[in-house]
Design a protein around this motif. Sequence first.
Motif, short mmCIF file in Angstrom:
data_model
loop_
_atom_site.label_atom_id
_atom_site.label_comp_id
_atom_site.label_asym_id
_atom_site.label_seq_id
_atom_site.Cartn_x
_atom_site.Cartn_y
_atom_site.Cartn_z
N THR A 1 0.82 -1.21 0.00
CA THR A 1 0.00 0.00 0.00
C THR A 1 0.86 1.25 0.00
OG1 THR A 1 -1.74 -1.17 1.21
CG2 THR A 1 -1.82 1.23 1.24
N ALA A 2 1.92 1.24 0.80
CA ALA A 2 2.82 2.39 0.85
C ALA A 2 3.52 2.60 -0.48
CB ALA A 2 3.85 2.18 1.96
N THR A 3 3.85 1.50 -1.14
CA THR A 3 4.52 1.59 -2.45
C THR A 3 3.62 2.28 -3.46
OG1 THR A 3 5.81 -0.40 -2.07
CG2 THR A 3 5.48 0.24 -4.35
N VAL A 4 2.36 1.85 -3.52
CA VAL A 4 1.43 2.45 -4.47
C VAL A 4 1.18 3.92 -4.13
CG1 VAL A 4 -0.90 2.35 -5.38
CG2 VAL A 4 0.35 0.24 -4.97
N ALA A 5 1.10 4.23 -2.85
CA ALA A 5 0.88 5.63 -2.45
C ALA A 5 2.05 6.49 -2.87
CB ALA A 5 0.69 5.70 -0.93
N ALA A 6 3.27 5.94 -2.78
CA ALA A 6 4.45 6.71 -3.18
C ALA A 6 4.43 7.01 -4.67
CB ALA A 6 5.71 5.94 -2.82
N ILE A 7 3.93 6.06 -5.45
CA ILE A 7 3.86 6.26 -6.91
C ILE A 7 2.98 7.46 -7.24
CG2 ILE A 7 3.05 5.24 -9.07
CD1 ILE A 7 3.70 2.50 -7.79
N ALA A 8 1.89 7.61 -6.51
CA ALA A 8 0.94 8.69 -6.81
C ALA A 8 1.53 10.06 -6.59
CB ALA A 8 -0.31 8.53 -5.94
N LEU A 9 2.64 10.14 -5.85
CA LEU A 9 3.26 11.42 -5.57
C LEU A 9 4.24 11.85 -6.64
CD1 LEU A 9 3.99 10.93 -1.76
CD2 LEU A 9 2.09 12.17 -2.80
N LEU A 10 4.45 11.00 -7.66
CA LEU A 10 5.48 11.27 -8.65
C LEU A 10 5.11 12.39 -9.60
CD1 LEU A 10 6.53 7.62 -9.49
CD2 LEU A 10 7.75 9.27 -8.06
N GLY A 11 3.82 12.60 -9.86
CA GLY A 11 3.42 13.64 -10.79
C GLY A 11 3.62 15.02 -10.19
N PRO A 12 3.99 16.03 -11.01
CA PRO A 12 4.19 17.38 -10.47
C PRO A 12 2.87 18.03 -10.08
CG PRO A 12 4.36 17.37 -12.86
CD PRO A 12 4.22 15.94 -12.45
N ALA A 13 2.95 18.97 -9.12
CA ALA A 13 1.73 19.64 -8.65
C ALA A 13 1.18 20.57 -9.71
CB ALA A 13 2.04 20.40 -7.37
N THR A 14 2.09 21.27 -10.39
CA THR A 14 1.65 22.17 -11.45
C THR A 14 2.48 21.94 -12.68
OG1 THR A 14 3.17 23.89 -10.69
CG2 THR A 14 0.92 23.93 -9.82
N LEU A 15 1.90 22.11 -13.83
CA LEU A 15 2.59 21.85 -15.08
C LEU A 15 2.60 23.10 -15.93
CD1 LEU A 15 0.98 18.40 -15.98
CD2 LEU A 15 3.21 18.81 -14.94
N PRO A 16 3.73 23.39 -16.59
CA PRO A 16 3.76 24.56 -17.47
C PRO A 16 2.88 24.33 -18.68
CG PRO A 16 5.77 23.24 -17.70
CD PRO A 16 5.01 22.66 -16.56
N ALA A 17 2.45 25.42 -19.26
CA ALA A 17 1.63 25.31 -20.46
C ALA A 17 2.45 24.67 -21.57
CB ALA A 17 1.18 26.70 -20.90
N ALA A 18 1.84 23.69 -22.26
CA ALA A 18 2.55 22.97 -23.33
C ALA A 18 2.71 23.86 -24.55
CB ALA A 18 1.78 21.71 -23.69
N ALA A 19 3.92 23.80 -25.14
CA ALA A 19 4.17 24.56 -26.37
C ALA A 19 3.46 23.89 -27.54
CB ALA A 19 5.67 24.64 -26.63
N GLN A 20 3.28 24.64 -28.62
CA GLN A 20 2.68 24.07 -29.82
C GLN A 20 3.57 22.94 -30.33
OE1 GLN A 20 -0.23 25.11 -30.81
NE2 GLN A 20 -0.46 23.82 -32.61
N PRO A 21 3.04 21.74 -30.51
CA PRO A 21 3.89 20.61 -30.88
C PRO A 21 4.48 20.77 -32.28
CG PRO A 21 1.57 20.00 -31.03
CD PRO A 21 1.62 21.36 -30.38
N ASP A 22 5.73 20.29 -32.42
CA ASP A 22 6.39 20.21 -33.72
C ASP A 22 6.11 18.83 -34.28
OD1 ASP A 22 8.00 20.10 -35.92
OD2 ASP A 22 9.88 20.55 -34.87
N LYS A 23 5.16 18.75 -35.21
CA LYS A 23 4.71 17.46 -35.70
C LYS A 23 5.64 16.86 -36.75
CE LYS A 23 -0.13 17.98 -34.46
NZ LYS A 23 -1.53 17.66 -34.82
N SER A 24 6.74 17.55 -37.05
CA SER A 24 7.72 16.99 -37.98
C SER A 24 8.68 16.06 -37.26
CB SER A 24 8.51 18.11 -38.66
OG SER A 24 9.36 18.77 -37.73
N GLN A 25 8.60 16.02 -35.92
CA GLN A 25 9.50 15.17 -35.16
C GLN A 25 8.72 14.45 -34.07
OE1 GLN A 25 12.37 17.86 -33.39
NE2 GLN A 25 11.14 18.11 -31.54
#
Length: 558
Positions: free
Chosen positions: A8-32
């Motif tokens: 249970t502790a292992t799974v709970a630790a996994i849930a903490l891996l994502g960042p609290a806030t994320l920067p706005a995503a740039a327009q994707p470069d679809k050529s790569q």
Amino acid sequence: MKMRNLLTATVAAIALLGPATLPAAAQPDKSQLVVGQLQFLKNFHPLIQVNNTKRLQVNYGLLPLTAFDQNAENQCILCKELPSLENGLAEMVDNPDGTKGMRVKFTLLDGLSWGDGEPVTSQDVAFTLKMANDPDIGFSEFNPWTRASDIEIVDDRTFVLILSEVTPSFASWDQVLPSHLEAPIYEANGTADSYVKQTHYNTDPTNPGLWNAAYMLSEYQIGTRLTWVPNPHWPGKKPEFERIILSYRDNSSALVQNLLAGEIDAVPVSPGGISFSQMLDVQRQKGDGLKYHIVDGTNLERIAMNLDNPILADVKVRRALMMGIDRKAITEALFEGQQPVANGLLPDSNPFFNPDITRYSYDPDAAKALLQEAGWTQGGDGICVNDKGERLSFDLATTAGNQTREQIALVIQSQLGEICVDIKPTFVPLQEYNGELSRRRNFSGLIMSSIRFSPSTTPGIAVASDAIPTAENNWVGNNFSGYSSPEMDAALNEFQQALSAKAQRAAWQTIQQQFAEDLPMLPLYFYAEAYVTVPDLSNFNVVTYDPLMIWAQDWKRE
């Protein structure tokens, strides 16, 4: 209860891996396409010290002769027509000693060339075969060239492989090497260690003449990035991307953050990427903002044991270890039950699976009873000892940076501690793990990694006596346990000569039962084959047996 709390502790630790806030995503470069990766390769040679992680990285630029597609059907990749007994391109022949062999004829694709414009020819195949049969070099055993004892060159594009034995895998073959670049290196370096240091794949990996796929390597930044660009001499469909970038991170948590932030477009779900549990967490956070490509897998996560250790040579000890690990609880807690428990070498869903094999359910009381039968009694510190005063203690090594394996190693430490077995987890860098530790068998206890058996690959690569890595065979083979059984070798020989599905099934039944009785490895679970990608990536077909990047020229963003 202690083990459940740890899970249970292992799974709970996994849930903490994502960042609290994320920067706005740039327009994707679809050529790569930017693919997140772990475990940068120090040895980039495609046919030496091969593992699943290496195959995921090298196959962008170097194709096998044949491969199994998403429908698990064998296909020509570099050839025009797949040989079979029915079309006459494969035939059984009589050897001079009265045994049966085979002749298998291939014709390479028209216009097939290396990235420097040199044509891929039958001479390249002959050179690859020569190297493969040099005992001082030591190639991999996925679809080994060593099955062919000789070659007849019909013309620049057509050749006949001569097999001294009948084998059901006669139409499955690995990559071909460029003789115009590698032959001089090979001739000047007669040992594996010397050749690996001097091969162009390690000294000049961006040399276009090393690559024969739709993409070739144009940038190689150690530990940081690989960039693949279109091969101008590829005769097939033109690739959709201007470049595919493999972008490396130090750990899987960083990959998760970069994926959620839109800094990478795709990531494998172990090996070489994020864990399955991290993928589930990403799915909870991101939902339909990403795409989840998941198919049932055949990649067996297993624990090999050094059977030269007299304690582990006792099958009662091995069976006790198997019954002391709660595999079902592990898969439910870490993978929400989506990774099936392994009862042997094949998944239960495989048509060749033997349902009558001996099975080992989680039963700590029975495990402790077996250890008592084997002469082990619990000591004052809770760990078993024998009449010599030796403690029942083993190292358990696995690859550093692979979060799932590190978590499972800690859980197994807790579980086996409940049956008086002391486990000491160690986490080893990939290169060291694949080299000195596993292939040279420099471990005394347990090691955890994965292995896959495709329809063309004999299970002998992991359980045959002649697959034990030794100095004499240049440390080739995946029988890291050092398991040797005349009964198993006889069953493997039957499998190798079985051409019909009925004969193959019969051989597999015996192999599986012998494995279950002897337990040379501890089977844990089967990986699902999975990737997480941006939602507009199409023609991205996850396959069960061979790396999906063999078909990378078809990928595109809508």
